[in-house]
Design an enzyme around this catalytic site. Structure first.
Site: not given
Length: 334
Positions: A69, A73-74, A77, A79, A83, A102, A201, A262
């Site tokens: 995740r 998330h990196d 935002v 690329g 960050s 976050n 997920h 899976d």
């Protein structure tokens, strides 16, 4: 032929070359990533990441979902530039990692810092934090899902991290399938890649606040979301308090195999057991329903597509060459 006669041809050639350069430039950043980027400058880099990640997941299986995740998330935002790893400072009081989306839900920062410390000892100022995070996400997928793939590397670390950019770029838990398709398209990813990556997920947890509206205050006519299996909703209500809630517990995103990456996630959607609105919409929407069914019925094909989509996601707006820097500590710029 005189020089004057040559000029129009040379100009045409120069224009053609310029057009070609412009066409290629949009692909240049991802094309300049390559598998084995550190094979001569830091040959132990990927092995250090893998051994550290494996130990961390053995100690706490939830770290796998956290690292995958975090990479997502990196990349969404600014690329894939590391960050999301930068800490807030007095001059920048809310970095990406401290935006409410976050914090406190992102996990695994200490694993990345542990890896970075070991790699700096072996090969100082050589391996970027952005690459470490991309390797760690791959090694997480391998450890808990048996999904392995080569990670093209050569990313550089960004210098900027702005908390307000997180909600502007990351897809929220209440988006519809069409909104998700649009969100991923902005990053150069297809609808099928969006559905494929949503399979992440199958591991990890969600805070009740991300979906409790589906249980208690869905609409003026239905308190409970009719697209959710009633017995599943009843189970969730025993874990998630009704509003006004004073606590915000977590529950597994996919309860049947919550620490195994899976395709059971897609089976859950077909059975109306998607936890978030943004999960269940993938099955209720006609534009993505067949993709969900295909992934549910063919786990091997989904795993292969997941690997390919992770590589594509890992190439979003990367910094390469002399752009950015190689951080010494992942939480702070040099």
């Amino acid at each position: 032929m005189t020089a004057m006669e040559n000029t129009p041809h040379h100009m045409l050639q120069m224009v053609s070359i310029l057009v070609l350069i412009l066409c290629i430039s949009s692909l240049a950043s991802s094309a300049s990533l390559k598998v084995g980027f550190y094979s001569s400058t830091c040959p132990s880099a990927e092995a250090i990441v893998r051994s550290t990640v494996n130990k961390a997941i053995s100690d706490n299986p939830g770290i796998a979902a956290g690292l995958i995740r975090m990479h997502f998330h990196d990349c969404f935002v600014r690329g894939c530039d590391g960050s999301v790893l930068l800490a807030s400072t007095s001059g920048n009081p809310v970095a990406e990692r401290d935006n409410s989306i976050n914090n406190p839900s992102l996990r695994g920062f200490e694993v990345i810092e542990d890896v970075k410390t070991q790699i700096e000892a072996a090969c100082p100022q050589t391996v970027s934090c952005a690459d470490i995070l991309a390797f760690a996400a791959r090694d997480s997928a391998l450890k808990v899902g048996g999904i392995n793939y080569d990670v093209p590397s050569g990313r550089r670390d960004g210098l900027v991290s702005i908390g307000d950019e997180v909600p502007q770029n990351l897809p929220g838990p209440t988006l519809s399938a069409d909104e998700l398709v649009t969100n991923f398209a902005r990053k150069g990813l297809s609808g099928d890649e969006m559905v494929t990556l949503s399979g992440a997920h199958s591991i990890g947890v969600s805070h009740c606040s991300s979906f409790s509206k589906r249980l208690y205050t869905f609409s003026d006519t239905c308190t409970q979301d009719p697209s959710m299996d009633p017995s599943y909703a009843a189970t969730l209500k025993t874990k998630c308090p009704a509003p006004p809630a004073t606590t915000d517990p977590t529950v597994p995103l996919e309860p049947s195999t919550s620490i195994r990456l899976d395709n059971k996630y897609y089976e859950g959607l077909i059975n109306h057991r998607g936890l978030l609105t943004s999960d269940q919409t993938l099955f209720t929407s006609q534009s993505t329903k067949e993709m969900v069914q295909s992934n549910a019925y063919n786990g091997a094909s989904w795993a292969e597509k997941f690997a390919q989509a992770m590589v594509r996601m890992g190439s979003i707006e990367v910094l390469t060459g002399s752009d950015g820097e190689i951080r010494t500590h992942c939480s702070f710029v040099n």
